[in-house]
Motif scaffolding. Structure first.
Motif, PDB file in Angstrom:
ATOM      1  N   THR A 290       0.792  -1.151  -0.037  1.00  0.00           N
ATOM      2  CA  THR A 290      -0.142   0.162   0.029  1.00  0.00           C
ATOM      3  C   THR A 290       0.935   1.309   0.113  1.00  0.00           C
ATOM      4  O   THR A 290       1.848   1.526   0.866  1.00  0.00           O
ATOM      5  N   GLY A 291       0.764   2.107  -1.006  1.00  0.00           N
ATOM      6  CA  GLY A 291       1.488   3.358  -1.022  1.00  0.00           C
ATOM      7  C   GLY A 291       1.301   3.899  -2.383  1.00  0.00           C
ATOM      8  O   GLY A 291       0.358   3.911  -2.838  1.00  0.00           O
ATOM      9  N   LYS A 292       2.110   5.075  -2.447  1.00  0.00           N
ATOM     10  CA  LYS A 292       1.703   6.092  -3.754  1.00  0.00           C
ATOM     11  C   LYS A 292       2.232   5.496  -4.883  1.00  0.00           C
ATOM     12  O   LYS A 292       3.468   4.807  -4.968  1.00  0.00           O
TER      13      LYS A 292
ATOM     14  N   GLU B 236       4.126   6.023  -7.914  1.00  0.00           N
ATOM     15  CA  GLU B 236       5.095   6.921  -8.694  1.00  0.00           C
ATOM     16  C   GLU B 236       4.856   7.520  -9.893  1.00  0.00           C
ATOM     17  O   GLU B 236       4.593   8.712 -10.421  1.00  0.00           O
TER      18      GLU B 236
ATOM     19  N   MET C 152       5.962   1.429  -7.821  1.00  0.00           N
ATOM     20  CA  MET C 152       5.812   1.938  -6.571  1.00  0.00           C
ATOM     21  C   MET C 152       7.283   1.922  -5.967  1.00  0.00           C
ATOM     22  O   MET C 152       8.032   1.070  -6.498  1.00  0.00           O
TER      23      MET C 152
ATOM     24  N   TRP D 105      -3.582   7.879 -12.534  1.00  0.00           N
ATOM     25  CA  TRP D 105      -3.164   7.118 -11.185  1.00  0.00           C
ATOM     26  C   TRP D 105      -1.970   7.420 -10.832  1.00  0.00           C
ATOM     27  O   TRP D 105      -1.667   7.287  -9.378  1.00  0.00           O
TER      28      TRP D 105
ATOM     29  N   LYS E  58      -1.428   8.813  -7.067  1.00  0.00           N
ATOM     30  CA  LYS E  58      -2.420   8.282  -6.105  1.00  0.00           C
ATOM     31  C   LYS E  58      -2.033   7.303  -5.381  1.00  0.00           C
ATOM     32  O   LYS E  58      -0.966   6.310  -5.518  1.00  0.00           O
ATOM     33  N   ASN E  59      -2.428   7.074  -4.148  1.00  0.00           N
ATOM     34  CA  ASN E  59      -2.345   6.015  -3.080  1.00  0.00           C
ATOM     35  C   ASN E  59      -3.050   4.778  -3.886  1.00  0.00           C
ATOM     36  O   ASN E  59      -4.059   5.014  -3.911  1.00  0.00           O
TER      37      ASN E  59
ATOM     38  N   SER F 248      -3.581   0.095  -3.293  1.00  0.00           N
ATOM     39  CA  SER F 248      -3.136  -1.263  -2.634  1.00  0.00           C
ATOM     40  C   SER F 248      -3.000  -2.082  -3.846  1.00  0.00           C
ATOM     41  O   SER F 248      -3.866  -2.086  -4.485  1.00  0.00           O
TER      42      SER F 248
ATOM     43  N   GLN G 278      -7.550   1.925  -5.833  1.00  0.00           N
ATOM     44  CA  GLN G 278      -7.040   3.273  -5.252  1.00  0.00           C
ATOM     45  C   GLN G 278      -7.548   3.223  -3.838  1.00  0.00           C
ATOM     46  O   GLN G 278      -8.643   3.093  -3.396  1.00  0.00           O
ATOM     47  N   GLU G 279      -6.630   4.014  -3.016  1.00  0.00           N
ATOM     48  CA  GLU G 279      -7.035   4.192  -1.635  1.00  0.00           C
ATOM     49  C   GLU G 279      -7.527   5.647  -1.462  1.00  0.00           C
ATOM     50  O   GLU G 279      -7.165   6.805  -2.117  1.00  0.00           O
TER      51      GLU G 279
ATOM     52  N   GLN H  79      -7.461   9.583  -0.403  1.00  0.00           N
ATOM     53  CA  GLN H  79      -6.033  10.342  -0.241  1.00  0.00           C
ATOM     54  C   GLN H  79      -6.337  10.858   1.207  1.00  0.00           C
ATOM     55  O   GLN H  79      -7.164  11.410   1.711  1.00  0.00           O
TER      56      GLN H  79
END
Length: 202
Positions: A94-96, A98, A112, A171, A174-175, A177, A199-200, A202
Motif C-alpha cells: 500500500t503506497g503511492k 510514483e 511503486m 493513477w 495516487k495512493n 493497494s 485506489q485508496e 487520499q
C-alpha cells in the motif's frame, strides 16, 4: 462328461461372467469410458489451462495470497537473503504510485517505491512470467506434460488482467493497494504480476 454337458457348463460360466461385468460406455473412438476413481489424486488432465485458471483463481490464488502475502518489510528481508533457487511469492503493498509506465501499451506497469527503490508491477493487458502459477503452489507433477504446465502461466496472467481496473495516467501520484505475485532470484524480484489493485482514499 459328454461334449454336450461341457458346452452347457461353458455357456453357464459365460453367462455368469457377463452378469458380473458392468456395462461401460464407449467414447467417440470406441474406447471404454472408465468412471473416475473417487480415491484418485486430483488431476487437471482433462481441463484446458484456461479452465484451470478460472476454477482455481479464488481458492489457489486469491485465498492463498490473502493468507500468505508478504508486506514491504518481509519482501525486503527476502531480497536481502539471496537464494540461487527461484522462489515465487505473493506480496501486498500500500503506497503511492510514483508513475504509470505505459511506454508499451501492451505491457503496462505501475511503479511503486519499496524501501526507497522503484518497483515495477505488471498490470496488463499482457503480463509475463510464471510468478502467479508458482506462488499458488502448482507443480509440474499435477499436469499431463510440460506444455500444459507452461500454458497455465499464460492462462493465469490473462485471468489476472480480467480482474484489474483500467489504469491510466490519472493513477500517477495516487495512493493504492496492490496484491501481486513475483519471482525472487538471487536477491532480485522479477515479473511482478498484479492480482488485485485499487485506489485508496487520499
Amino acid at each position: 462328461m459328454s461334449l454336450k454337458q461341457w458346452g452347457a457348463v461353458l455357456t453357464g460360466c459365460a453367462a455368469l461372467l457377463l452378469t458380473a461385468c458392468t456395462v461401460v460406455d464407449l467414447d467417440a473412438d470406441g474406447k471404454p469410458i472408465m468412471p473416475a476413481d473417487p480415491n484418485a489424486k486430483a488431476s487437471f488432465d482433462n481441463q484446458t489451462p484456461q479452465q484451470i485458471a478460472q476454477q482455481t483463481w479464488q481458492s489457489r490464488v486469491l485465498d492463498t495470497a490473502s493468507q500468505h502475502a508478504l508486506d514491504a518489510s518481509a519482501l525486503s528481508t527476502q531480497l536481502k537473503t539471496p537464494s540461487s533457487t527461484p522462489q515465487s511469492v505473493f506480496v501486498r503493498l500500500t503506497g503511492k504510485i510514483e508513475r504509470v509506465d505505459n511506454s508499451n501499451e501492451r505491457e503496462q506497469k505501475l511503479v511503486m517505491m519499496v524501501n526507497g527503490q522503484p518497483f515495477e508491477i505488471q498490470s496488463g493487458p499482457v503480463m509475463r512470467g510464471n510468478a502467479i502459477r508458482d506462488a499458488a503452489g502448482f507443480r509440474f507433477e499435477e499436469f499431463t506434460n510440460q506444455v500444459q504446465f507452461a500454458q497455465l502461466s499464460r492462462a493465469f496472467n490473462r485471468e489476472a488482467v480480467t480482474h484489474l481496473p483500467k489504469v491510466d495516467d490519472s493513477w500517477n501520484g495516487k495512493n493504492a493497494s496492490v496484491t501481486f505475485a513475483t519471482t525472487i532470484t538471487a536477491g532480485k524480484a522479477d515479473d511482478a504480476a498484479a492480482l488485485e489493485l485499487k485506489q485508496e482514499a487520499q
